[in-house]
Each structure stands twice: as C-alpha cells, then as structure tokens.
Scaffold this active site. Structure first.
Site, PDB file in Angstrom:
ATOM      1  N   LYS A  92       0.797  -1.226   0.000  1.00  0.00           N
ATOM      2  CA  LYS A  92       0.000   0.000   0.000  1.00  0.00           C
ATOM      3  C   LYS A  92       0.834   1.282   0.000  1.00  0.00           C
ATOM      4  CE  LYS A  92      -4.482  -1.488   1.057  1.00  0.00           C
ATOM      5  NZ  LYS A  92      -4.363  -2.852   1.639  1.00  0.00           N
ATOM      6  N   GLU A 114      -9.670   6.776   3.537  1.00  0.00           N
ATOM      7  CA  GLU A 114     -10.599   5.806   4.115  1.00  0.00           C
ATOM      8  C   GLU A 114      -9.782   4.561   4.425  1.00  0.00           C
ATOM      9  OE1 GLU A 114     -10.025   6.005   0.927  1.00  0.00           O
ATOM     10  OE2 GLU A 114      -9.634   3.891   0.496  1.00  0.00           O
ATOM     11  N   SER A 387       1.465  -9.819  -1.115  1.00  0.00           N
ATOM     12  CA  SER A 387       1.157  -8.389  -0.943  1.00  0.00           C
ATOM     13  C   SER A 387       1.505  -7.830   0.424  1.00  0.00           C
ATOM     14  CB  SER A 387      -0.317  -8.144  -1.247  1.00  0.00           C
ATOM     15  OG  SER A 387      -1.152  -8.991  -0.482  1.00  0.00           O
TER      16      SER A 387
HETATM   17  C1  PLP Z   1      -5.265  -3.936   1.396  1.00  0.00           C
HETATM   18  C2  PLP Z   1      -4.568  -5.167   1.109  1.00  0.00           C
HETATM   19  C3  PLP Z   1      -4.940  -6.008   0.036  1.00  0.00           C
HETATM   20  C4  PLP Z   1      -6.130  -5.748  -0.835  1.00  0.00           C
HETATM   21  O1  PLP Z   1      -6.068  -4.564  -1.566  1.00  0.00           O
HETATM   22  P1  PLP Z   1      -5.823  -4.556  -3.136  1.00  0.00           P
HETATM   23  O2  PLP Z   1      -6.142  -3.157  -3.528  1.00  0.00           O
HETATM   24  O3  PLP Z   1      -6.730  -5.559  -3.747  1.00  0.00           O
HETATM   25  O4  PLP Z   1      -4.397  -4.889  -3.366  1.00  0.00           O
HETATM   26  C5  PLP Z   1      -4.196  -7.150  -0.208  1.00  0.00           C
HETATM   27  N1  PLP Z   1      -3.151  -7.478   0.570  1.00  0.00           N
HETATM   28  C6  PLP Z   1      -2.758  -6.705   1.614  1.00  0.00           C
HETATM   29  C7  PLP Z   1      -1.583  -7.140   2.425  1.00  0.00           C
HETATM   30  C8  PLP Z   1      -3.440  -5.523   1.918  1.00  0.00           C
HETATM   31  O5  PLP Z   1      -3.048  -4.776   2.949  1.00  0.00           O
END
Ligand code: PLP
Length: 431
Positions: A92, A114, A387
């Site tokens: 993020k 948000e 992610s």
């Molecule tokens: C917020 C988040 C997501 C989901 O958000 P996307 O916009 O779909 O990437 C996925 N993995 C993690 C670790 C997150 O913090």
C-alpha cells in the site's frame, strides 16, 4: 506482444471506469487530473518517487524462490514477490507515497483517507508524518473495534482517526464519509484513495504507482527462472489476490502485453462462492456504479450493495477496480475464488514450510498457487504477489485456531501456555 492502451482520455476501460461524481467535486477531480497529467511525465517527480521507494520503503523488493513449497507441491516452481518486506509491511505504501507527493506539489496541507483493516490508513499516516501533512482517516466504527492495533498505530503516527457510525460501519461507509469530507474541504484537502477504485484518474493513477511491482518483476525474473532451469524469460503465470485490486493491477500491468504469461486474480470466496458469504465481485457480481466508477459490484435485484464477507479485512469490499472488470471481459485475466478455510491452510503452510508469515489477503494467492502448481511441470513457473506480511493477522488466526495468544486483552498478564501452535490445522497437501 498484445497491444494494450488503457484507459481512454475520459478514464474508461472498455465500458467500465469513468467518473460518476457530484457537481461539487468536478473542480477537485479536474485539478487532480491536471496535476497527475503534468507530474507523471515530469522527470524530477518520478526521480523523487523512485528515491522515496528506494530509501524509505526499501525497494526493490526481492523475488524469492519458494523451494520447499515447490518441491512438496510437486509441479511448477513457485516464486514470491516480497511486498511484505516493504516498510509498513505491504504494497500500500507504494501508492500513498505517490499521492502524498502530489498533495505537496498541489499545495494541499491536509490529507484524508478511508480505511477498512487499517492498512491503508497506516500507510497514509506514515507518509503524512514524514512529509508533515495533517492526516485524517475515516474508518467504520465496527472496524475500529476489530482493528485496534492499527488504530493505535495511526495515532502514534500523528493521524486523527474518525469512527464512522453510518450503514454497516465498515469500509464502504468510511469511503462515503471521506467523499463527504472532500466535498466540504476541497480547497486545502487531498484525498488519498487506497486502491484502484474511485473516479478517474484514481484507478489509473494508483495502478501506475503500484506498477513498480510488475516492472521490477520483469527485470528480476529472467535470472530467477534461469537459476531454477525454468522456461523463460518470464513466468507462465502471475497471480495476486484481489480486494479493490491494487496489488494485482500493480503486478499485472507490465505483464498484460506479454502473451506468454497468464494472469490470475484471486478473490475471497469466503464460505464458498455459492454461500452468499464472500467478496467475489468479479465472479458473482454484476455491472453497476459504486464509489465514482462503473465496475462489477455485489448488489441485489434492486441495485442495493450487499453485505460481503472474508476472513481477510483487506479483501472485504463489494466492488473491484474497473480495469479488472475490463481484463475479465476481454479474457486477458482470469479470476478465481479461494475460501476462508483454504486461505487459512495456506497461511499456516507458508509459515511452516518457508518461514514466512503472510497476510491473510496474500494467503489467498498462495493457496491458488499451491492448487495450480500441482497441475504444471517443474520447468514451468508461477509468480505470486505476496502483498503483505501477516503480523497484523496473528490475533485473528490465533482466535480461529483457539490458540493461546499472549497479546489478547482477555489473557493479558498470563503466561503463554504452550505458545501459539495449538490446534493448528495440519499443514498438508490436498489431493
Ligand atoms: C489492502 C490489502 C490487500 C487488498 O487490496 P488490493 O487493492 O486488492 O491490493 C491485499 N493485501 C494486503 C496485504 C493488503 O493490505
């Protein structure tokens, strides 16, 4: 090479995207569009962006060959793009840095955001602290209760967290409230949206900032594949979880033109795609307008947005970025579902097999990689976007596993009995 040039000048990805906003926001959106158009081609802006990514975030993030996991699954080689190693623990921050840099150049001293699980709120509060920007984060009061460590993190970083009491008191209500704030304070306020949703130019802009994930991967993969004797130069499959879709768009985008690479987005199937309790907008939703753009949304016959469910707060959103809707329609990306139980199993499996605690969101992509690897040959490859890290989720996992967990308020002060590893599901291979 597959030709691909999206969105069009008005922010449409095929029939999706666009800008569905109130009259009061047209000026602010135009201003943002002008600023982004100018700075995306400004070498000084881009140089600063990459400097921030290198020195504050720690990029490039490594790609890791999950050797034990690949061997045990007995098929394709699995590689992980380690976004979990970024400062703040997820992808993020790549986006919040880009947008905060724009806010500074546009002379906006106040930032709003948000947040659902609090991850985007923390990433926004982090960069606002670094840049000396005032930061106000809207968060559903239900989420404030469920995610107290992230609420406290945001406060430590100097942000104001505003609990939202309307609707289901979750992410979509926080988004509505942030929009309302923006309308009232457009002159001094920049709205940092956390995923590839919202009105144009947000879906394109967030994708562009997150594309650093895929751009680095394209440079890193040839050598990684060669070292494992895999077909190259790029992976057979690139895979990512999809909530709003920003980490997936970030890794997919530079690969869209590579026809040899399949793109697979993994949605949260919750208790099952046909249970009514999931967040699979692309697989079980239909086109509609939500939060300023046209896309797939989960709605009933009257067009009312329906309740969603996922074990991972970050995937729990009733819409999805419009570019994913387009990629699905043209068949360039495929979307599948992974249930809560499968994600939890993959979470434990990665912990024990590779020494990596993944976010529950990312665990959905890991589960799909395990499922698919077995159907492929050892000289083939899957690149998974990991992610984020799972430290934020260990309380949830401990509760689900009925394990003792020393940080739970209910057992504060007690000795840890047997550690966390009680009643864990057997980390194993499903046939
Ligand atoms: C917020 C988040 C997501 C989901 O958000 P996307 O916009 O779909 O990437 C996925 N993995 C993690 C670790 C997150 O913090």
């Amino acid at each position: 090479m597959i030709p691909y040039q999206q969105p069009d000048a008005s922010g449409h990805f095929g029939p999706y995207g666009g800008s569905f906003i109130s009259e009061t926001l047209t000026h602010a959106i135009q201003e943002l569009q002008d600023a982004y158009t100018r700075y995306q081609n400004d070498p000084a802006f881009m140089a600063e962006f990459h400097h921030e990514l290198a020195h504050f975030v720690g990029r490039p993030s490594p790609i890791y060959h999950a050797a034990r996991m690949s061997r045990e699954q007995g098929g394709a080689q699995i590689f992980l793009k380690r976004e979990d190693l970024n400062h703040t623990g997820a992808h993020k921050v790549n986006n919040t840095i880009g947008q905060a840099m724009l806010a500074r150049r546009m002379g906006k001293p106040r930032v709003i955001a948000e947040t659902g699980a609090g991850q985007h709120g923390v990433a926004t509060a982090t960069i606002c602290a670094r840049y000396g920007l005032q930061c106000v984060v809207y968060m559903g009061s239900e989420d404030v209760k469920r995610q107290s460590p992230n609420v406290y993190r945001m406060k430590l970083l100097g942000a104001t967290v505003v609990p939202v009491e309307s609707g289901s008191r979750t992410l979509k209500d926080a988004l509505n409230e942030a929009m309302r704030d923006w309308v009232a304070n457009v002159d001094n306020t920049f709205y940092i949206i956390g995923t590839v949703a919202g009105p144009h130019p947000y879906p394109m802009m967030v994708r562009d900032f997150q594309s650093v994930i895929g751009k680095e991967s394209i440079v890193q993969m040839p050598e990684m594949l060669a070292a494992q004797g895999c077909r190259g130069p790029q992976p057979d499959v690139v895979m990512a979880c999809v909530g709003g879709g920003s980490n997936a768009m970030g890794i997919f985008h530079p690969y869209i033109t590579h026809e040899g690479t399949r793109l697979i987005g993994v949605e949260a199937a919750g208790e099952g795609l046909d249970s009514g309790k999931h967040s699979a907008s692309l697989q079980r939703g239909s086109p509609g307008v939500l939060h300023g753009n046209r896309t797939y949304i989960l709605q009933n016959e009257d067009g009312q947005v329906t309740e969603t469910h996922s074990i991972s707060a970050g995937l729990d959103y009733p819409g999805v970025g419009p570019e994913h809707a387009h990629l699905k329609d043209i068949g360039r990306a495929e979307y599948v579902g992974i249930t809560d139980a499968e994600a939890l199993e993959a979470f434990h499996y990665l912990c024990r097999t590779e020494g990596i605690i993944p976010a529950l969101e990312s665990s959905h992509a890991v589960a799909q990689a395990m499922r698919m690897a077995r159907t492929m040959r050892p000289d083939q490859s899957i690149l998974v976007c990991l992610s984020g890290r799972g430290d934020k989720d260990i309380g949830t996992v401990a509760d689900l596993s009925q394990a003792d967990f020393y940080c739970r308020p209910s057992c504060r002060g007690q000795a840890v009995k047997g550690g966390v590893a009680v009643n864990l599901p057997v980390a194993g291979v499903r046939a």
